[in-house]
Design a protein around this motif. Structure first.
Motif, PDB file in Angstrom:
ATOM      1  N   TYR A 166       0.821  -1.211   0.000  1.00  0.00           N
ATOM      2  CA  TYR A 166       0.000   0.000   0.000  1.00  0.00           C
ATOM      3  C   TYR A 166       0.859   1.266   0.000  1.00  0.00           C
ATOM      4  N   ARG A 167       2.018   1.208   0.620  1.00  0.00           N
ATOM      5  CA  ARG A 167       2.856   2.413   0.653  1.00  0.00           C
ATOM      6  C   ARG A 167       3.426   2.725  -0.726  1.00  0.00           C
ATOM      7  N   PHE A 168       3.880   1.717  -1.444  1.00  0.00           N
ATOM      8  CA  PHE A 168       4.306   1.948  -2.826  1.00  0.00           C
ATOM      9  C   PHE A 168       3.122   2.383  -3.687  1.00  0.00           C
ATOM     10  N   LEU A 169       1.960   1.814  -3.433  1.00  0.00           N
ATOM     11  CA  LEU A 169       0.776   2.204  -4.186  1.00  0.00           C
ATOM     12  C   LEU A 169       0.439   3.674  -3.940  1.00  0.00           C
ATOM     13  N   ALA A 170       0.646   4.147  -2.725  1.00  0.00           N
ATOM     14  CA  ALA A 170       0.406   5.563  -2.419  1.00  0.00           C
ATOM     15  C   ALA A 170       1.309   6.459  -3.256  1.00  0.00           C
ATOM     16  N   ARG A 171       2.559   6.055  -3.438  1.00  0.00           N
ATOM     17  CA  ARG A 171       3.463   6.837  -4.281  1.00  0.00           C
ATOM     18  C   ARG A 171       2.978   6.836  -5.733  1.00  0.00           C
ATOM     19  N   ALA A 172       2.488   5.687  -6.198  1.00  0.00           N
ATOM     20  CA  ALA A 172       1.937   5.624  -7.563  1.00  0.00           C
ATOM     21  C   ALA A 172       0.747   6.563  -7.698  1.00  0.00           C
ATOM     22  N   ILE A 173      -0.132   6.584  -6.694  1.00  0.00           N
ATOM     23  CA  ILE A 173      -1.290   7.489  -6.700  1.00  0.00           C
ATOM     24  C   ILE A 173      -0.824   8.932  -6.838  1.00  0.00           C
ATOM     25  N   HIS A 174       0.205   9.305  -6.099  1.00  0.00           N
ATOM     26  CA  HIS A 174       0.740  10.667  -6.160  1.00  0.00           C
ATOM     27  C   HIS A 174       1.080  11.051  -7.594  1.00  0.00           C
ATOM     28  N   HIS A 175       1.787  10.180  -8.281  1.00  0.00           N
ATOM     29  CA  HIS A 175       2.235  10.518  -9.635  1.00  0.00           C
ATOM     30  C   HIS A 175       1.078  10.543 -10.620  1.00  0.00           C
ATOM     31  N   LEU A 176       0.068   9.707 -10.428  1.00  0.00           N
ATOM     32  CA  LEU A 176      -1.098   9.777 -11.295  1.00  0.00           C
ATOM     33  C   LEU A 176      -1.855  11.079 -11.050  1.00  0.00           C
ATOM     34  N   GLU A 177      -1.961  11.490  -9.788  1.00  0.00           N
ATOM     35  CA  GLU A 177      -2.585  12.779  -9.477  1.00  0.00           C
ATOM     36  C   GLU A 177      -1.817  13.922 -10.126  1.00  0.00           C
ATOM     37  N   ASP A 178      -0.501  13.856 -10.088  1.00  0.00           N
ATOM     38  CA  ASP A 178       0.320  14.880 -10.740  1.00  0.00           C
ATOM     39  C   ASP A 178      -0.045  15.037 -12.218  1.00  0.00           C
ATOM     40  N   LEU A 179      -0.256  13.912 -12.885  1.00  0.00           N
ATOM     41  CA  LEU A 179      -0.481  13.935 -14.329  1.00  0.00           C
ATOM     42  C   LEU A 179      -1.812  14.552 -14.723  1.00  0.00           C
ATOM     43  N   SER A 180      -2.730  14.725 -13.776  1.00  0.00           N
ATOM     44  CA  SER A 180      -4.023  15.328 -14.097  1.00  0.00           C
ATOM     45  C   SER A 180      -3.995  16.849 -14.016  1.00  0.00           C
ATOM     46  N   MET A 181      -2.905  17.425 -13.521  1.00  0.00           N
ATOM     47  CA  MET A 181      -2.834  18.867 -13.292  1.00  0.00           C
ATOM     48  C   MET A 181      -2.501  19.594 -14.596  1.00  0.00           C
ATOM     49  N   PRO A 182      -3.319  20.552 -15.042  1.00  0.00           N
ATOM     50  CA  PRO A 182      -3.067  21.198 -16.334  1.00  0.00           C
ATOM     51  C   PRO A 182      -1.650  21.721 -16.505  1.00  0.00           C
ATOM     52  N   TYR A 183      -1.160  22.530 -15.575  1.00  0.00           N
ATOM     53  CA  TYR A 183       0.167  23.106 -15.730  1.00  0.00           C
ATOM     54  C   TYR A 183       1.273  22.073 -15.555  1.00  0.00           C
ATOM     55  N   HIS A 184       0.934  20.891 -15.110  1.00  0.00           N
ATOM     56  CA  HIS A 184       1.927  19.839 -15.006  1.00  0.00           C
ATOM     57  C   HIS A 184       2.231  19.230 -16.375  1.00  0.00           C
ATOM     58  N   ASN A 185       1.361  19.490 -17.337  1.00  0.00           N
ATOM     59  CA  ASN A 185       1.519  18.919 -18.672  1.00  0.00           C
ATOM     60  C   ASN A 185       2.090  19.894 -19.694  1.00  0.00           C
ATOM     61  N   ALA A 186       2.073  21.169 -19.398  1.00  0.00           N
ATOM     62  CA  ALA A 186       2.655  22.200 -20.268  1.00  0.00           C
ATOM     63  C   ALA A 186       2.798  23.483 -19.454  1.00  0.00           C
ATOM     64  N   PRO A 187       3.789  24.340 -19.781  1.00  0.00           N
ATOM     65  CA  PRO A 187       4.009  25.556 -18.989  1.00  0.00           C
ATOM     66  C   PRO A 187       2.874  26.567 -19.097  1.00  0.00           C
TER      67      PRO A 187
END
Length: 321
Positions: A166-187
């Motif tokens: 579950y702890r590694f899965l939490a880190r995976a969740i973090h990175h998937l959440e990052d990818l949904s952020m508009p400015y995270h995909n382009a400046p």
């Protein structure tokens, strides 16, 4: 070249953190979809050989459940996840996923030599936390980070180590959440990015501050318990992708598809932005930010559906539900 490096250096500080309030977003998703969220798992020591290197001075391997939220959540927050102390060396599934969904932002990827491109962005953490799409090219490793920790989670569950699964899965969740952020995909919008590169350094700083501010806007909505946004997360229905690559593509498209509208709102309401906005600024501009709130609700509803679908399918696959 100097203007280019200045722009990307400024933007690197914004993209590192993506959404703020990872722990609250994760808590709302997990508690609203996992049938085993309250199951207890025994805390176990770290015992893994990894392919990744980390900043060992910032890497946390001990358990911090029961000691995290009190030092992390801002004093003005009205809503945030509980963080009880472990009982008999055990913690619930929801708490492991909630607490450690923040872990990748605590410095484990800082100060490393990960890519020749980090000399341009000035930060190794950004290499692992963002996935820029500029014209026809993708840069950095945000999606690879998600896939990496999914595989580490599988490995841990395969060893019957539920805590680190579950702890590694939490880190995976973090990175998937990052990818949904508009400015995270382009400046920003392409025209303004080119302007900042070619002749207007101040525009580059404004783009960075817009990014910082949108990071904090989600935290503002969640920590002050905005009922509409929280409902969009809790009531979202699981959405399935055919495989991990398709899941990543769909999540990234959420960010890219909404970037232009988000950036337009910030440039209109806060023209010439020269600092990161605070929750007081958001309060004062609440009427002008109705469209931004609607967009954020949409992103949260769609993303939460994809995250729920992923969690239910993955935990079924490893035999947890």
């Amino acid at each position: 070249m100097k203007r280019f490096m200045t722009l990307v250096w400024l933007l690197s500080f914004a993209v590192v953190f993506a959404w703020s309030a990872h722990e609250t977003l994760t808590y709302l998703v997990v508690k609203s979809c996992l049938p085993n969220a309250d199951d207890l798992v025994e805390i176990t020591p770290y015992s893994y050989e990894e392919k990744r290197i980390y900043n060992t001075e910032r890497l946390i391997l001990d358990d911090v459940c029961g000691r995290f939220m009190v030092n992390f959540i801002p004093s003005w927050a009205r809503f945030y996840p509980p963080d009880p102390a472990p009982i008999d060396g055990k913690v619930p599934v929801w708490q492991v996923l909630t607490v450690y969904s923040v872990e990748p932002d605590l410095g484990m990827d800082e100060g490393l030599n990960l890519s020749p491109l980090q000399s341009i962005i000035g930060n190794s953490q950004g290499v692992r936390h963002m996935k820029y799409k500029l014209l026809f090219f993708d840069f950095f490793e945000g999606s690879e980070s998600f896939l990496y920790f999914v595989e580490m989670s599988k490995q841990a569950f395969g060893r019957n180590d539920r805590y680190w699964g579950y702890r590694f899965l939490a880190r995976a969740i973090h990175h998937l959440e990052d990818l949904s952020m508009p400015y995270h995909n382009a400046p920003g919008r392409l025209g303004e990015v080119l302007e900042s590169l070619l002749w207007n350094r101040e525009k580059g700083m404004e783009l960075a501050y817009r990014h910082f501010s949108y990071d904090d806007y989600l935290a503002y909505l969640l920590y002050l318990e905005d009922e509409e946004v929280i409902s969009s997360i809790v009531e979202s229905q699981p959405k399935r992708a055919r495989n991990m690559r398709e899941l990543i593509q769909r999540v990234r498209l959420l960010g890219l598809r909404n970037l232009e509208a988000v950036d337009r709102i910030f440039s209109s309401v806060y023209s010439g932005l020269d600092r990161t906005l605070s929750w007081n600024d958001f309060e004062a501009s609440s009427e002008q930010l109705k469209e931004l709130k609607s967009i954020t609700k949409l992103i949260m509803k769609e993303f939460s559906g994809y995250l729920k679908g992923f969690l239910l399918d993955f935990l079924t696959q490893v035999g947890e539900i």
